[in-house]
Design a protein around this motif. Structure first.
Motif, PDB file in Angstrom:
ATOM      1  N   MET A   1       0.833  -1.203   0.000  1.00  0.00           N
ATOM      2  CA  MET A   1       0.000   0.000   0.000  1.00  0.00           C
ATOM      3  C   MET A   1       0.865   1.249   0.000  1.00  0.00           C
ATOM      4  SD  MET A   1      -2.633   1.429   2.853  1.00  0.00           S
ATOM      5  CE  MET A   1      -1.590   2.580   3.732  1.00  0.00           C
ATOM      6  N   SER A   2       0.498   2.189  -0.826  1.00  0.00           N
ATOM      7  CA  SER A   2       1.291   3.400  -0.897  1.00  0.00           C
ATOM      8  C   SER A   2       0.380   4.611  -1.117  1.00  0.00           C
ATOM      9  CB  SER A   2       2.305   3.262  -2.040  1.00  0.00           C
ATOM     10  OG  SER A   2       3.109   4.399  -2.082  1.00  0.00           O
ATOM     11  N   ARG A   3       0.183   5.337  -0.036  1.00  0.00           N
ATOM     12  CA  ARG A   3      -0.664   6.526  -0.154  1.00  0.00           C
ATOM     13  C   ARG A   3       0.202   7.759  -0.297  1.00  0.00           C
ATOM     14  NH1 ARG A   3      -4.974   6.645   4.378  1.00  0.00           N
ATOM     15  NH2 ARG A   3      -4.860   8.846   3.868  1.00  0.00           N
ATOM     16  N   PHE A   4      -0.250   8.694  -1.102  1.00  0.00           N
ATOM     17  CA  PHE A   4       0.569   9.841  -1.446  1.00  0.00           C
ATOM     18  C   PHE A   4      -0.090  11.145  -1.002  1.00  0.00           C
ATOM     19  CE2 PHE A   4       1.747  13.179  -4.466  1.00  0.00           C
ATOM     20  CZ  PHE A   4       3.126  13.153  -4.300  1.00  0.00           C
ATOM     21  N   ASP A   5      -1.402  11.180  -1.058  1.00  0.00           N
ATOM     22  CA  ASP A   5      -2.143  12.396  -0.728  1.00  0.00           C
ATOM     23  C   ASP A   5      -2.772  12.223   0.651  1.00  0.00           C
ATOM     24  OD1 ASP A   5      -4.022  14.426  -0.426  1.00  0.00           O
ATOM     25  OD2 ASP A   5      -4.664  14.369  -2.525  1.00  0.00           O
ATOM     26  N   PRO A   6      -2.390  13.078   1.628  1.00  0.00           N
ATOM     27  CA  PRO A   6      -2.939  12.905   2.976  1.00  0.00           C
ATOM     28  C   PRO A   6      -4.459  13.085   3.035  1.00  0.00           C
ATOM     29  CG  PRO A   6      -1.738  14.994   2.790  1.00  0.00           C
ATOM     30  CD  PRO A   6      -1.459  14.215   1.537  1.00  0.00           C
ATOM     31  N   HIS A   7      -5.048  13.624   1.976  1.00  0.00           N
ATOM     32  CA  HIS A   7      -6.492  13.841   1.995  1.00  0.00           C
ATOM     33  C   HIS A   7      -7.266  12.880   1.106  1.00  0.00           C
ATOM     34  CE1 HIS A   7      -4.873  17.854   3.285  1.00  0.00           C
ATOM     35  NE2 HIS A   7      -5.571  17.441   4.320  1.00  0.00           N
ATOM     36  N   SER A   8      -6.619  11.768   0.738  1.00  0.00           N
ATOM     37  CA  SER A   8      -7.324  10.802  -0.106  1.00  0.00           C
ATOM     38  C   SER A   8      -6.892   9.385   0.221  1.00  0.00           C
ATOM     39  CB  SER A   8      -7.024  11.085  -1.577  1.00  0.00           C
ATOM     40  OG  SER A   8      -7.547  10.048  -2.390  1.00  0.00           O
ATOM     41  N   HIS A   9      -7.814   8.439  -0.009  1.00  0.00           N
ATOM     42  CA  HIS A   9      -7.472   7.023   0.136  1.00  0.00           C
ATOM     43  C   HIS A   9      -6.792   6.473  -1.110  1.00  0.00           C
ATOM     44  CE1 HIS A   9     -10.653   7.356   3.288  1.00  0.00           C
ATOM     45  NE2 HIS A   9      -9.769   6.636   3.940  1.00  0.00           N
ATOM     46  N   PHE A  10      -6.619   7.326  -2.111  1.00  0.00           N
ATOM     47  CA  PHE A  10      -5.966   6.876  -3.347  1.00  0.00           C
ATOM     48  C   PHE A  10      -4.643   6.183  -3.035  1.00  0.00           C
ATOM     49  CE2 PHE A  10      -2.729   8.046  -6.620  1.00  0.00           C
ATOM     50  CZ  PHE A  10      -3.128   7.110  -7.564  1.00  0.00           C
ATOM     51  N   ASP A  11      -4.466   5.013  -3.660  1.00  0.00           N
ATOM     52  CA  ASP A  11      -3.268   4.213  -3.442  1.00  0.00           C
ATOM     53  C   ASP A  11      -2.500   4.140  -4.753  1.00  0.00           C
ATOM     54  OD1 ASP A  11      -1.452   2.087  -3.182  1.00  0.00           O
ATOM     55  OD2 ASP A  11      -2.697   1.142  -1.630  1.00  0.00           O
ATOM     56  N   THR A  12      -1.252   4.613  -4.732  1.00  0.00           N
ATOM     57  CA  THR A  12      -0.471   4.698  -5.981  1.00  0.00           C
ATOM     58  C   THR A  12      -0.148   3.317  -6.566  1.00  0.00           C
ATOM     59  OG1 THR A  12       1.510   4.901  -4.618  1.00  0.00           O
ATOM     60  CG2 THR A  12       0.614   6.937  -5.502  1.00  0.00           C
ATOM     61  N   ASP A  13      -0.298   2.263  -5.767  1.00  0.00           N
ATOM     62  CA  ASP A  13      -0.061   0.912  -6.296  1.00  0.00           C
ATOM     63  C   ASP A  13      -1.261   0.381  -7.081  1.00  0.00           C
ATOM     64  OD1 ASP A  13       2.341   0.997  -5.040  1.00  0.00           O
ATOM     65  OD2 ASP A  13       1.685  -0.128  -3.267  1.00  0.00           O
ATOM     66  N   GLN A  14      -2.376   1.059  -6.993  1.00  0.00           N
ATOM     67  CA  GLN A  14      -3.600   0.559  -7.618  1.00  0.00           C
ATOM     68  C   GLN A  14      -3.839   1.249  -8.962  1.00  0.00           C
ATOM     69  OE1 GLN A  14      -6.694   1.139  -4.691  1.00  0.00           O
ATOM     70  NE2 GLN A  14      -5.688  -0.176  -3.174  1.00  0.00           N
ATOM     71  N   PRO A  15      -4.724   0.668  -9.785  1.00  0.00           N
ATOM     72  CA  PRO A  15      -4.991   1.304 -11.086  1.00  0.00           C
ATOM     73  C   PRO A  15      -5.625   2.686 -10.906  1.00  0.00           C
ATOM     74  CG  PRO A  15      -6.549  -0.490 -10.664  1.00  0.00           C
ATOM     75  CD  PRO A  15      -5.490  -0.579  -9.610  1.00  0.00           C
TER      76      PRO A  15
END
Ligand code: BES
Ligand code: ZN
Length: 593
Positions: free
Chosen positions: A1-15
């Motif tokens: 799991m790799s999150r980049f934006d502290p205000h989102s659950h967006f995970d850079t490992d995912q599509p």
């Protein structure tokens, strides 16, 4: 799991979302949006996909082929909302989510007919920046992810919808009493630039590529105010290159809109308080227009890099102003900005991390720390770079910057790398590190001198010593000069002074809201009773936070004005936008009793 934006659950490992298709029904009775969002993932994927949601009720999730997708909503976080985790079956290229919004969705404001100019039809508008798209759309709600979008919007037959997109062919088979409109945004945009408004709207053409939308009652006033828009677009193109978004349309909203303007691509949203009647507030449009380059073309990767959006845009706005109205007008713009900056710096402790340009907002609600600092400190940093290398070289740099990063979202660090490559040594020379990573203002920060400003300031600061403006001369001041003069007056003032000022400048009847609110702030802080009805009028109709904050603040000083503020708030609170209501509550918490 790799999150980049502290205000989102967006995970850079995912599509990532490559394209978004929305089907939306607007239900004014239940104050809900019924939606179906289709996310194209740009190829087959498997495993978890995390989306942001806030208050959404999810009713189904399926692949493009109709195969159900298992999903789960995570725990509610007061800032982020709830993570929606989809468990993608093998080779999923598309997910379709069916859902319904919450009536209190923070990104939406539902207005009763009485809150509109026409009084006959309800109104709905969205405000998604910084992190509120998730309250209407389950999505990767971070500006790192950009996607083109298409939408079909079904609304009551009597109403019209506009979006931050181009209108496309309307669909034929609408339900009885309803109409369906279609929109398309071909360029990739971050979720916060998706926007929708629904109401009894009409439009006036201003140029072949620009029109203004408004309620019928305000359409002519809006057309008059913005008649010069084509000239402004051309001035901006001269400076920053071709306008890339095809049309530049504007929408004038009802007065509860919580901001002055929002740069929704192809459709800037504006507060009706810009309709001064004399075009004296169109600088605000220069700002939103400038975002078409700085912000919408080159976008901050997260809210920690917000200064990249706003600092560059304030700088760009003043360059447009200078091109149209000359150096003196631009200098007054910088001077007015200085006041806003000083007030914002005073709001935070001297060593507050919220006065950095490059922030770290993990765990912090971006709406709570919104201030003029990224705008005005940011713009001063950009101006410092400009004067370090000279205008010509800097303008060429800006063109290359926008060319290099067009339609992408970047961090402060990426900007710095580009700066160091293109203009080696300059970052060090201006002490970029202090600007970006240290609180407050760097020692060498530029102070914009203007003779007019100095004269007006001295005049205003001499008030208590008996200095008064020459009546004949003051009659010729332009709006910004009068505003600057008022901003520098001491406060509170005595009753006689208030009466004198109002008589001299007919302040209580001002059509220019910047001047009106500055005056009401002085008069309110001075417990000057004759303006109370006007204060009440403004506070019960206008939701612009920039005005509510100082005005409610000014009413905190006296028992009588505190009582006025509380009474007005009781009446107005339910009609304010959620964000406006929160701002007022936080201001009133500071009241002494
Ligand atoms: N993008 C902002 C508004 C915004 C910022 C909304 C952050 C939500 C979160 C817009 O461009 C803006 O800055 N508007 C200003 C006017 C401008 C002239 C400084 C405003 O609304 O006062
Ligand atoms: Zn802005």
């Amino acid at each position: 799991m790799s999150r980049f934006d502290p205000h989102s659950h967006f995970d850079t490992d995912q599509p990532r979302t490559h394209r978004l298709t929305l089907e939306i029904g607007v239900d004014f009775e239940r104050r809900r949006v019924l939606g179906r969002a289709v996310l194209d993932l740009g190829g087959g994927s498997t495993g978890p996909l995390d989306l942001d949601t806030k208050g959404l009720v999810i009713t189904a999730a399926a692949t493009g082929r109709g195969k159900p997708i298992p999903y789960a909503l995570g725990a509610e976080d007061p800032i982020l909302g709830r993570r929606l985790r989809l468990d993608l079956p093998a080779h999923t290229a598309q997910v379709a989510i069916t859902y319904e919004t919450a009536p209190e969705a923070v990104g939406l404001q539902w207005l009763a007919p009485e809150q509109t100019a026409g009084k006959r039809h309800p109104f709905l508008f969205t405000q998604f920046q910084p992190i509120h798209a998730r309250s209407m759309i389950p999505c990767q709600d971070t500006p790192i992810v950009r996607a083109p979008y298409r939408a079909t919007v079904t609304v009551p037959e009597a109403l019209t919808a506009v979006m931050s997109a181009a209108p496309a062919d309307a669909k034929a088979h609408a339900q009885a009493g309803k109409r369906t409109l279609e929109f398309t945004m071909p360029q990739p945009v971050p979720s916060y630039l998706i926007a929708l408004a629904v109401g009894d709207l009409t439009s006036r053409d201003l140029s072949p590529r620009s029109r203004v939308w408004a309620e019928s009652a305000t359409a002519d006033a809006a057309a008059y105010e913005f008649a010069g828009i084509e000239e402004m677009i051309r001035a901006a193109e001269q400076l920053f290159g071709p306008y890339e978004w095809d049309r530049y349309d504007m929408l004038v909203l009802p007065p509860s809109f919580p901001y002055g303007g929002m740069e929704n691509p192809r459709m800037t949203f504006l507060t009706p308080t810009v309709l001064a009647g004399d075009r004296s507030l169109v600088d605000l449009v220069a700002h939103e227009l400038a975002h078409s380059w700085t912000g919408n073309l080159v976008t901050n990767a997260t809210m920690d890099h917000f200064w990249l959006n706003e600092g560059f845009t304030v700088w760009a706005e003043r360059r447009i102003l200078e091109a149209l109205h000359g150096k003196e007008a631009a200098a007054l713009g910088w001077a007015i900005g200085q006041n806003a900056l000083d007030e914002s710096l005073a709001r935070f402790p001297a060593d507050s991390p919220f006065t950095l340009l490059r922030t770290n907002l993990e765990g912090v609600d971006p709406d709570e720390v919104y201030s003029s600092i990224p705008y005005e400190k940011g713009a001063r940093f950009v101006a410092t770079l400009e004067s370090a290398v000279g205008r010509e070289r800097f303008d060429r740099f800006m063109r290359r910057y926008m060319d290099r990063f067009r339609f992408t979202s970047i961090t402060t660090e990426e900007f710095l790398m580009f700066l160091n490559t293109e203009l080696p040594g300059v970052a060090q020379r201006v002490d970029a590190d202090a600007w970006l990573h240290r609180p407050g203002m760097p020692a060498g920060a530029p102070v914009f001198r203007s003779e007019r400003l100095d004269t007006l300031r001295t005049l205003a600061q001499g008030w208590n010593g008996g200095t008064r403006p020459d009546q004949a001369e003051a009659g010729h001041w332009n709006a910004n000069e009068l505003l600057l003069y008022l901003q520098h007056l001491p406060r509170p003032l005595d009753e006689f002074s208030c009466r004198w000022l109002d008589a001299q400048f007919t302040l209580t009847q001002q059509g220019n809201y910047e001047i009106l609110v500055e005056w009401l702030t002085i008069a309110g802080a001075s417990d000057y009773e004759p303006v109370f009805p006007r204060i009440r009028e403004v506070l019960t109709s206008v939701g612009r936070m920039k005005y509510l904050r100082p005005l409610y603040g000014a009413l905190g000083g006296h028992p009588r004005t505190r009582a006025l503020a509380r009474e007005v708030f009781r009446e107005a609170a339910s009609r304010y936008h959620t964000l406006s209501r929160r701002v007022v509550e936080s201001v009133m918490e500071q009241y002494r009793d």
